[in-house]
Design a protein around this motif. Sequence first.
Motif, PDB file in Angstrom:
ATOM      1  N   HIS A 130       0.808  -1.209   0.000  1.00  0.00           N
ATOM      2  CA  HIS A 130       0.000   0.000   0.000  1.00  0.00           C
ATOM      3  C   HIS A 130       0.845   1.264   0.000  1.00  0.00           C
ATOM      4  N   GLY A 131       2.101   1.144   0.397  1.00  0.00           N
ATOM      5  CA  GLY A 131       2.934   2.323   0.529  1.00  0.00           C
ATOM      6  C   GLY A 131       3.596   2.704  -0.771  1.00  0.00           C
ATOM      7  N   ILE A 132       4.682   3.438  -0.657  1.00  0.00           N
ATOM      8  CA  ILE A 132       5.407   3.901  -1.831  1.00  0.00           C
ATOM      9  C   ILE A 132       6.066   2.710  -2.515  1.00  0.00           C
ATOM     10  N   GLN A 133       5.843   2.559  -3.793  1.00  0.00           N
ATOM     11  CA  GLN A 133       6.398   1.439  -4.535  1.00  0.00           C
ATOM     12  C   GLN A 133       7.828   1.755  -4.962  1.00  0.00           C
ATOM     13  N   LYS A 134       8.784   1.029  -4.392  1.00  0.00           N
ATOM     14  CA  LYS A 134      10.183   1.220  -4.742  1.00  0.00           C
ATOM     15  C   LYS A 134      10.828  -0.149  -4.872  1.00  0.00           C
ATOM     16  N   LEU A 135      11.838  -0.243  -5.749  1.00  0.00           N
ATOM     17  CA  LEU A 135      12.590  -1.480  -5.839  1.00  0.00           C
ATOM     18  C   LEU A 135      13.276  -1.729  -4.504  1.00  0.00           C
ATOM     19  N   PRO A 136      13.333  -2.985  -4.065  1.00  0.00           N
ATOM     20  CA  PRO A 136      13.939  -3.273  -2.757  1.00  0.00           C
ATOM     21  C   PRO A 136      15.349  -2.718  -2.611  1.00  0.00           C
ATOM     22  N   GLY A 137      16.123  -2.779  -3.677  1.00  0.00           N
ATOM     23  CA  GLY A 137      17.492  -2.262  -3.616  1.00  0.00           C
ATOM     24  C   GLY A 137      17.524  -0.760  -3.389  1.00  0.00           C
ATOM     25  N   VAL A 138      16.585  -0.035  -4.021  1.00  0.00           N
ATOM     26  CA  VAL A 138      16.512   1.418  -3.848  1.00  0.00           C
ATOM     27  C   VAL A 138      16.101   1.754  -2.421  1.00  0.00           C
ATOM     28  N   ALA A 139      15.125   1.026  -1.909  1.00  0.00           N
ATOM     29  CA  ALA A 139      14.669   1.269  -0.537  1.00  0.00           C
ATOM     30  C   ALA A 139      15.792   1.015   0.458  1.00  0.00           C
ATOM     31  N   ARG A 140      16.540  -0.085   0.266  1.00  0.00           N
ATOM     32  CA  ARG A 140      17.653  -0.380   1.177  1.00  0.00           C
ATOM     33  C   ARG A 140      18.706   0.719   1.131  1.00  0.00           C
ATOM     34  N   ASP A 216      -5.448   8.526   0.238  1.00  0.00           N
ATOM     35  CA  ASP A 216      -5.513   7.083   0.017  1.00  0.00           C
ATOM     36  C   ASP A 216      -5.213   6.307   1.286  1.00  0.00           C
ATOM     37  N   GLN A 217      -4.180   6.730   2.023  1.00  0.00           N
ATOM     38  CA  GLN A 217      -3.754   6.031   3.230  1.00  0.00           C
ATOM     39  C   GLN A 217      -4.904   5.810   4.203  1.00  0.00           C
ATOM     40  N   LYS A 218      -5.756   6.827   4.351  1.00  0.00           N
ATOM     41  CA  LYS A 218      -6.813   6.768   5.363  1.00  0.00           C
ATOM     42  C   LYS A 218      -8.032   5.965   4.910  1.00  0.00           C
ATOM     43  N   ASN A 219      -8.145   5.730   3.592  1.00  0.00           N
ATOM     44  CA  ASN A 219      -9.150   4.783   3.074  1.00  0.00           C
ATOM     45  C   ASN A 219     -10.586   5.223   3.336  1.00  0.00           C
ATOM     46  N   GLN A 220     -10.848   6.536   3.261  1.00  0.00           N
ATOM     47  CA  GLN A 220     -12.208   7.000   3.553  1.00  0.00           C
ATOM     48  C   GLN A 220     -13.222   6.622   2.477  1.00  0.00           C
ATOM     49  N   LEU A 221     -12.747   6.374   1.259  1.00  0.00           N
ATOM     50  CA  LEU A 221     -13.686   5.938   0.220  1.00  0.00           C
ATOM     51  C   LEU A 221     -14.305   4.598   0.602  1.00  0.00           C
ATOM     52  N   PHE A 222     -13.511   3.697   1.152  1.00  0.00           N
ATOM     53  CA  PHE A 222     -14.053   2.426   1.636  1.00  0.00           C
ATOM     54  C   PHE A 222     -14.947   2.643   2.850  1.00  0.00           C
ATOM     55  N   LEU A 223     -14.615   3.628   3.679  1.00  0.00           N
ATOM     56  CA  LEU A 223     -15.446   3.940   4.838  1.00  0.00           C
ATOM     57  C   LEU A 223     -16.869   4.307   4.404  1.00  0.00           C
ATOM     58  N   LEU A 224     -17.002   4.972   3.276  1.00  0.00           N
ATOM     59  CA  LEU A 224     -18.338   5.293   2.764  1.00  0.00           C
ATOM     60  C   LEU A 224     -19.094   4.024   2.370  1.00  0.00           C
ATOM     61  N   ASP A 225     -18.375   3.038   1.833  1.00  0.00           N
ATOM     62  CA  ASP A 225     -19.017   1.745   1.538  1.00  0.00           C
ATOM     63  C   ASP A 225     -19.497   1.080   2.829  1.00  0.00           C
ATOM     64  N   ILE A 226     -18.682   1.194   3.885  1.00  0.00           N
ATOM     65  CA  ILE A 226     -19.066   0.623   5.180  1.00  0.00           C
ATOM     66  C   ILE A 226     -20.351   1.278   5.685  1.00  0.00           C
ATOM     67  N   PRO A 286     -10.331   2.530   8.878  1.00  0.00           N
ATOM     68  CA  PRO A 286      -9.918   1.446   7.984  1.00  0.00           C
ATOM     69  C   PRO A 286      -8.618   1.771   7.228  1.00  0.00           C
ATOM     70  N   SER A 287      -7.672   2.414   7.895  1.00  0.00           N
ATOM     71  CA  SER A 287      -6.447   2.886   7.238  1.00  0.00           C
ATOM     72  C   SER A 287      -5.661   1.729   6.612  1.00  0.00           C
ATOM     73  N   LEU A 288      -5.028   2.029   5.493  1.00  0.00           N
ATOM     74  CA  LEU A 288      -4.183   1.044   4.830  1.00  0.00           C
ATOM     75  C   LEU A 288      -2.889   0.820   5.594  1.00  0.00           C
ATOM     76  N   TYR A 289      -2.389   1.863   6.230  1.00  0.00           N
ATOM     77  CA  TYR A 289      -1.189   1.774   7.064  1.00  0.00           C
ATOM     78  C   TYR A 289      -1.166   2.961   8.007  1.00  0.00           C
ATOM     79  N   GLU A 290      -0.499   2.794   9.132  1.00  0.00           N
ATOM     80  CA  GLU A 290      -0.348   3.852  10.127  1.00  0.00           C
ATOM     81  C   GLU A 290       0.945   3.607  10.907  1.00  0.00           C
ATOM     82  N   GLY A 291       1.373   4.618  11.658  1.00  0.00           N
ATOM     83  CA  GLY A 291       2.414   4.417  12.648  1.00  0.00           C
ATOM     84  C   GLY A 291       1.692   4.171  13.952  1.00  0.00           C
TER      85      GLY A 291
END
Length: 375
Positions: A130-140, A216-226, A286-291
Amino acid sequence: MGQKLHVLFVRGMLYYDGVSAVEYEWIKSLRNRVAYDYVLLDPDKSVPEKLQAVKDLGCQVYPLRYQGASSLASHRNREKVLRDFLNQHHYDVVHIDTDLLSRYDVAKVARQCGVKKVIIHSHNAMRSVHGIQKLPGVARLERHLIAKYATDLAACSKEAANWLFNPQDQGRVRIIHNGIDKDHYVFSDSRRQALRKQLGVGPDDLVLGNIGRLADQKNQLFLLDILAALLKKQPKAKLVLIGSGEKEKEIREKIASLKLTDQVILVLATDQIPDYLFAMDVFVMPSLYEGLPMTLLEAQTTGLPCVISQSISSEMDFPGMIHRQELTAPAEEWAETILEVKPVSDRQAEAAVLTEIGYDNRESAEQVYQMYIGG
């Protein structure tokens, strides 16, 4: 009182998010020992009320603007304007609150400009799907550069630490819980009734709540479906949605398409967060990710039961207050979970739990100060 430490926060923007809220608490708690300023790298997205709030506490706020014909050119220009700024201003500490791997460049520039203490502080726990899409090598590599240029690593939770820092650097990470001012969140029934009356909410209405950036992270569009699924079984349900952000237009369109205009109360900005929490019956995240989301901490402190996604850490759970659901579960199952939630018998009593589990703002502010001075 000796000379204050001069600390610079580097952020993208200031808005109604948990990081801005916790920084505000640090500024208030440490104002006798620390003078804070802000550099904003995406200043035009800031909320005026948040800007004014930190200015009222004595902070200088510096918007830095940069551009480029390509992302690389923009990146280089950002480094240049930040370098020019730091060469003209002296700071004892640069404190970078972020969830972005790319923020190593801010730490690099700060060190090159002679700042002795450069902190990268992780405030989110993104998942790779769900987060930022990066190649594993770039992220490392970016995590390696974070550890190279930052003198100190900090995180609001273990999961947030695992997201931003490589495994071999976890031993350097200082876990500092995001704290809040407990006194602001002690439940008040009179304030609950007053706000529900103001909102046109009846005594038998089931009021769901969500607070966070419309993203997107907070997923409120899905919350409306709920909510739409819940209304089939509980016609008196309503949703109070508090926040602003890039998904506002899409959220408004979906509210209209699902014919939820009378059931959704959209609040773009408010300084009455405790009152809104008092007025709610169930907090839904319904967040996709959080700290460690500050709003979840605030909700529990007011005695508000919470239905949240499995992706959110359990480090700040109050006993009996949290009900989890899988992100892959359909909206109907989320609605069933909400209907099964029982109200808390004594909402005022939950405020005492905050101190017991280590999330009082005074304690976290002191930990931040000790990090600044090397303790």
